[in-house]
Design a protein around this motif. Sequence first.
Motif, PDB file in Angstrom:
ATOM      1  N   ILE A 337       0.744  -1.191  -0.064  1.00 35.31           N
ATOM      2  CA  ILE A 337       0.075  -0.032  -0.150  1.00 35.31           C
ATOM      3  C   ILE A 337       0.802   1.328  -0.088  1.00 35.31           C
ATOM      4  N   GLU A 338       1.946   1.187   0.919  1.00 37.60           N
ATOM      5  CA  GLU A 338       2.931   2.533   1.032  1.00 37.60           C
ATOM      6  C   GLU A 338       3.192   2.653  -0.358  1.00 37.60           C
ATOM      7  N   GLU A 339       3.953   1.618  -0.973  1.00 39.04           N
ATOM      8  CA  GLU A 339       4.506   1.607  -2.319  1.00 39.04           C
ATOM      9  C   GLU A 339       3.791   1.906  -3.507  1.00 39.04           C
ATOM     10  N   ALA A 340       2.363   1.961  -3.463  1.00 39.24           N
ATOM     11  CA  ALA A 340       1.520   2.408  -4.106  1.00 39.24           C
ATOM     12  C   ALA A 340       1.207   3.880  -4.069  1.00 39.24           C
ATOM     13  N   ARG A 341       1.308   4.243  -2.766  1.00 43.76           N
ATOM     14  CA  ARG A 341       1.096   5.736  -2.351  1.00 43.76           C
ATOM     15  C   ARG A 341       2.314   6.407  -3.168  1.00 43.76           C
ATOM     16  N   TRP A 342       3.457   5.832  -2.926  1.00 45.85           N
ATOM     17  CA  TRP A 342       4.662   6.540  -3.483  1.00 45.85           C
ATOM     18  C   TRP A 342       4.564   6.430  -4.868  1.00 45.85           C
ATOM     19  N   ASN A 343       4.278   5.570  -5.575  1.00 47.72           N
ATOM     20  CA  ASN A 343       4.050   5.349  -6.897  1.00 47.72           C
ATOM     21  C   ASN A 343       3.272   6.601  -7.536  1.00 47.72           C
ATOM     22  N   LEU A 344       1.915   6.687  -6.833  1.00 47.48           N
ATOM     23  CA  LEU A 344       1.150   7.877  -7.252  1.00 47.48           C
ATOM     24  C   LEU A 344       1.532   8.989  -6.861  1.00 47.48           C
ATOM     25  N   PHE A 345       2.233   9.437  -5.915  1.00 48.94           N
ATOM     26  CA  PHE A 345       2.945  10.615  -5.507  1.00 48.94           C
ATOM     27  C   PHE A 345       3.931  11.033  -6.630  1.00 48.94           C
ATOM     28  N   LEU A 346       4.907  10.052  -7.033  1.00 47.97           N
ATOM     29  CA  LEU A 346       5.649  10.292  -8.204  1.00 47.97           C
ATOM     30  C   LEU A 346       4.958  10.664  -9.399  1.00 47.97           C
ATOM     31  N   GLU A 347       4.005  10.110  -9.744  1.00 50.91           N
ATOM     32  CA  GLU A 347       3.132  10.337 -11.079  1.00 50.91           C
ATOM     33  C   GLU A 347       2.522  11.905 -10.805  1.00 50.91           C
ATOM     34  N   GLU A 348       2.035  12.191  -9.651  1.00 51.06           N
ATOM     35  CA  GLU A 348       1.408  13.432  -9.541  1.00 51.06           C
ATOM     36  C   GLU A 348       2.576  14.450  -9.620  1.00 51.06           C
ATOM     37  N   GLU A 349       3.587  14.272  -9.130  1.00 52.60           N
ATOM     38  CA  GLU A 349       4.727  15.146  -9.263  1.00 52.60           C
ATOM     39  C   GLU A 349       5.243  15.448 -10.695  1.00 52.60           C
ATOM     40  N   ARG A 350       5.251  14.241 -11.306  1.00 54.93           N
ATOM     41  CA  ARG A 350       5.545  14.465 -12.920  1.00 54.93           C
ATOM     42  C   ARG A 350       4.479  15.303 -13.725  1.00 54.93           C
ATOM     43  N   GLN A 351       3.451  15.372 -13.166  1.00 60.70           N
ATOM     44  CA  GLN A 351       2.072  16.057 -13.749  1.00 60.70           C
ATOM     45  C   GLN A 351       2.273  17.448 -13.472  1.00 60.70           C
ATOM     46  N   LYS A 352       2.942  17.879 -12.323  1.00 60.00           N
ATOM     47  CA  LYS A 352       2.923  19.399 -12.056  1.00 60.00           C
ATOM     48  C   LYS A 352       3.745  20.101 -12.939  1.00 60.00           C
TER      49      LYS A 352
END
Length: 352
Positions: A337-352
């Motif tokens: 779950i924490e790895e999934a949260r991290w992966n989503l965080f990275l994707e959101e950062e890339r879209q900024k």
Amino acid sequence: FTETEHGNIYRPLYNRFCDILGLVHNDSQHDFEEDCGKGKRRNDEGMKIFDNFLPAFFHTLQYYFPSKLLTSTSAFTTIDAHDESINTDRKFRNILPKPTKVTLILRTFGHDLPLVAMAISEFAKGNHPLFPEYRNDDLILTENDLYCSDWRRACNDNGVIDGRDNPNRNVSDDAKCSEWIYELHPYYSIHTRNETSHEGNQRKNMDKPADHSGDEEVLNFLQSKTILGIQDHYPFWKSWNHAPWAGKPVWACIGFNNCHCHHHHILLDDNIHNDPNDGAGGIRTPIELRGRGDGEKSISGYQSLFGKEALEMHGKHLIRVPTVKPLMEEDWFIRQIEEARWNLFLEEERQK
């Protein structure tokens, strides 16, 4: 098998799994199988209701829904020590604190939902022998927290098409799934109450209006809850050859404004495959509203993902569970779950 010449090398591992699950293992394979068939455990009265649960599941609940038993000093020690024991990468643990709001949605195609709800409620009341000091009334389910999902044919120019069969027409995947609306009905408006056995329960009264219908309404309801149980519609999923979109939908809404998906939805299931055409979990994403011209992305509805786009959601919204892993590693669910949260965080950062 573990008592044969070729399989005896695995016997210690087999016994270890029995220890973890609380099952009695004997020198005789016959005796062990007989004990398991009777549900025999080290503490039969205290553990029987938890027979079909991995201890790692309750370990995960304890992490995301901390005990509220504040009268016990050991409860604080357990929580603090538990947080420190989670084997997650420190480089992002400081960036991503534990979420302040977590919702647990139980998803099943089977008839075990009332029994699962009962077991979790007993755990929440402190009746699990391995977690005797755990208390959290937020995880106690009532029959009002149990639902059945259904798929209703969408309206067309001629009105509502009320059909739940597989039309088997030669149309695109997107056209097929866009014809159906995901809905939730109260569990006991669909099933007959049978406290001793839920195996034979059959769905009925499916023509009654749903309590929650459509993506936005279902999302708002799910995210308003702390815990909820859903029996998804196995016959519908099977009729569509186990296509992910027809199974257990989860929602992903990165980068959209006015989206009703405020949570990071994650489905953990053993029936998730590296195959976009087969699996229990499907991804629903917003349809972008065209013509605004101000650079903001708003939505006009939701759609299911297919092919490569669907596979890209693995590790962020879909997590396959090889059951032996959480059986061996009590913090496996938490790390995923924490790895999934991290992966989503990275994707959101890339879209900024």
